[in-house]
Design a protein around this motif. Structure first.
Motif, PDB file in Angstrom:
ATOM      1  N   TRP A  52       0.811  -1.221   0.000  1.00  0.00           N
ATOM      2  CA  TRP A  52       0.000   0.000   0.000  1.00  0.00           C
ATOM      3  C   TRP A  52       0.841   1.266   0.000  1.00  0.00           C
ATOM      4  CZ3 TRP A  52      -4.672  -0.401  -1.620  1.00  0.00           C
ATOM      5  CH2 TRP A  52      -5.383  -1.581  -1.417  1.00  0.00           C
ATOM      6  N   GLU A  53       2.123   1.170   0.345  1.00  0.00           N
ATOM      7  CA  GLU A  53       2.993   2.342   0.309  1.00  0.00           C
ATOM      8  C   GLU A  53       3.224   2.832  -1.122  1.00  0.00           C
ATOM      9  OE1 GLU A  53       6.634   1.989   2.479  1.00  0.00           O
ATOM     10  OE2 GLU A  53       5.639   1.188   4.249  1.00  0.00           O
ATOM     11  N   LYS A  54       3.012   1.964  -2.098  1.00  0.00           N
ATOM     12  CA  LYS A  54       3.227   2.324  -3.494  1.00  0.00           C
ATOM     13  C   LYS A  54       1.943   2.771  -4.184  1.00  0.00           C
ATOM     14  CE  LYS A  54       7.222  -0.637  -3.984  1.00  0.00           C
ATOM     15  NZ  LYS A  54       7.818  -1.791  -4.635  1.00  0.00           N
ATOM     16  N   ARG A 137       6.357   0.207   8.881  1.00  0.00           N
ATOM     17  CA  ARG A 137       6.775  -0.219   7.549  1.00  0.00           C
ATOM     18  C   ARG A 137       6.709  -1.745   7.496  1.00  0.00           C
ATOM     19  NH1 ARG A 137      12.272   1.044   4.107  1.00  0.00           N
ATOM     20  NH2 ARG A 137      11.469   0.090   2.215  1.00  0.00           N
ATOM     21  N   LYS A 138       6.271  -2.259   6.376  1.00  0.00           N
ATOM     22  CA  LYS A 138       6.187  -3.702   6.173  1.00  0.00           C
ATOM     23  C   LYS A 138       7.385  -4.129   5.330  1.00  0.00           C
ATOM     24  CE  LYS A 138       2.274  -4.868   4.497  1.00  0.00           C
ATOM     25  NZ  LYS A 138       1.109  -5.303   3.733  1.00  0.00           N
ATOM     26  N   TYR A 139       8.152  -5.093   5.831  1.00  0.00           N
ATOM     27  CA  TYR A 139       9.316  -5.577   5.104  1.00  0.00           C
ATOM     28  C   TYR A 139       9.058  -6.923   4.421  1.00  0.00           C
ATOM     29  CZ  TYR A 139      11.910  -1.963   7.565  1.00  0.00           C
ATOM     30  OH  TYR A 139      12.356  -0.762   8.039  1.00  0.00           O
ATOM     31  N   LYS A 140       8.266  -7.766   5.073  1.00  0.00           N
ATOM     32  CA  LYS A 140       7.985  -9.084   4.522  1.00  0.00           C
ATOM     33  C   LYS A 140       6.670  -9.579   5.096  1.00  0.00           C
ATOM     34  CE  LYS A 140      10.193 -13.597   3.942  1.00  0.00           C
ATOM     35  NZ  LYS A 140      11.400 -14.384   4.253  1.00  0.00           N
ATOM     36  N   SER A 148      12.623  -3.242  -1.801  1.00  0.00           N
ATOM     37  CA  SER A 148      13.141  -3.096  -3.154  1.00  0.00           C
ATOM     38  C   SER A 148      14.658  -3.065  -3.095  1.00  0.00           C
ATOM     39  CB  SER A 148      12.595  -1.821  -3.798  1.00  0.00           C
ATOM     40  OG  SER A 148      13.006  -0.689  -3.054  1.00  0.00           O
ATOM     41  N   GLU A 149      15.262  -3.231  -4.212  1.00  0.00           N
ATOM     42  CA  GLU A 149      16.721  -3.237  -4.306  1.00  0.00           C
ATOM     43  C   GLU A 149      17.245  -1.818  -4.483  1.00  0.00           C
ATOM     44  OE1 GLU A 149      18.604  -5.924  -3.825  1.00  0.00           O
ATOM     45  OE2 GLU A 149      16.762  -7.028  -3.438  1.00  0.00           O
ATOM     46  N   GLU A 150      16.814  -0.905  -3.620  1.00  0.00           N
ATOM     47  CA  GLU A 150      17.258   0.481  -3.712  1.00  0.00           C
ATOM     48  C   GLU A 150      18.679   0.604  -3.200  1.00  0.00           C
ATOM     49  OE1 GLU A 150      14.493   2.758  -1.460  1.00  0.00           O
ATOM     50  OE2 GLU A 150      12.822   2.318  -2.789  1.00  0.00           O
ATOM     51  N   ARG A 151      19.419   1.476  -3.815  1.00  0.00           N
ATOM     52  CA  ARG A 151      20.792   1.740  -3.400  1.00  0.00           C
ATOM     53  C   ARG A 151      20.772   2.681  -2.204  1.00  0.00           C
ATOM     54  NH1 ARG A 151      24.548   5.584  -5.486  1.00  0.00           N
ATOM     55  NH2 ARG A 151      26.602   5.011  -4.773  1.00  0.00           N
ATOM     56  N   ASP A 152      21.588   2.396  -1.203  1.00  0.00           N
ATOM     57  CA  ASP A 152      21.694   3.237  -0.021  1.00  0.00           C
ATOM     58  C   ASP A 152      22.451   4.511  -0.392  1.00  0.00           C
ATOM     59  OD1 ASP A 152      21.910   4.372   2.463  1.00  0.00           O
ATOM     60  OD2 ASP A 152      22.695   2.578   3.452  1.00  0.00           O
ATOM     61  N   GLU A 153      21.781   5.639  -0.299  1.00  0.00           N
ATOM     62  CA  GLU A 153      22.366   6.924  -0.712  1.00  0.00           C
ATOM     63  C   GLU A 153      23.216   7.578   0.381  1.00  0.00           C
ATOM     64  OE1 GLU A 153      22.221   8.184  -3.776  1.00  0.00           O
ATOM     65  OE2 GLU A 153      21.047   6.457  -4.436  1.00  0.00           O
ATOM     66  N   ARG A 154      23.199   7.010   1.574  1.00  0.00           N
ATOM     67  CA  ARG A 154      24.008   7.583   2.645  1.00  0.00           C
ATOM     68  C   ARG A 154      25.475   7.343   2.354  1.00  0.00           C
ATOM     69  NH1 ARG A 154      21.065   4.556   7.468  1.00  0.00           N
ATOM     70  NH2 ARG A 154      21.363   2.937   5.922  1.00  0.00           N
TER      71      ARG A 154
END
Length: 159
Positions: A52-54, A137-140, A148-154
């Protein structure tokens, strides 16, 4: 566990023909088995898992722990059935440990869920106490990853 049930649990969108091929059965045998599971209440329904976050929709989920006083000759069944009838309630589980029932509820806002707990849930005769935990937040869920396979921007700073 029955192979048909295992396949449906992993992917409820499989057709009976696909299941038949995967298991080396006839489509008619799979149809018959699934119809029997549905009649017997083994298969209770089919539901998509949605992130639902999307989606552009207000959606809040909370897990509520309840301590309740079971009714004589009915145990926890009576209060569990009563709680399950509220449209806000997604699931009700009898638990072991520090509380008796785990209730999952959903609503549009945190306030809506808080009011449900305060005005409807906690006022039931058998309910002794509640503890509300909001899902941030739901992870699984049910074996399906929501990450998602987002890149960590930190950035990492080395000294």
């Amino acid at each position: 566990m029955d192979k048909i049930l295992k396949l449906l649990d992993e992917n409820a969108r499989l057709t009976n023909d696909q299941i038949a091929v995967m298991l080396g059965m006839t489509a008619a045998a799979v149809d018959e088995a699934i119809e029997k599971y549905e009649r017997d209440g083994v298969i209770c329904g089919y539901k998509a898992l949605i992130d639902w976050e999307k989606v552009d929709r207000e959606y809040v989920v909370a897990r509520i722990e309840l301590k309740v006083s079971p009714k004589r000759d009915h145990g926890f069944e009576e209060i569990a059935k009563r709680i399950a009838q509220f449209h806000e309630v997604e699931s009700v589980y009898l638990m072991s440990g520090g509380y008796d029932l785990a209730v999952t509820v959903s609503g549009k806002t945190f306030k809506e869920i808080a009011l449900f707990v305060a005005q409807k849930l906690s006022t039931l005769d058998s309910v002794l106490s509640t503890a509300t935990h909001f899902v941030l937040r739901k992870y699984k869920e049910r074996g399906v990853s929501y990450m998602s396979e987002e890149r960590d921007e930190r950035s990492v700073t080395l000294l």
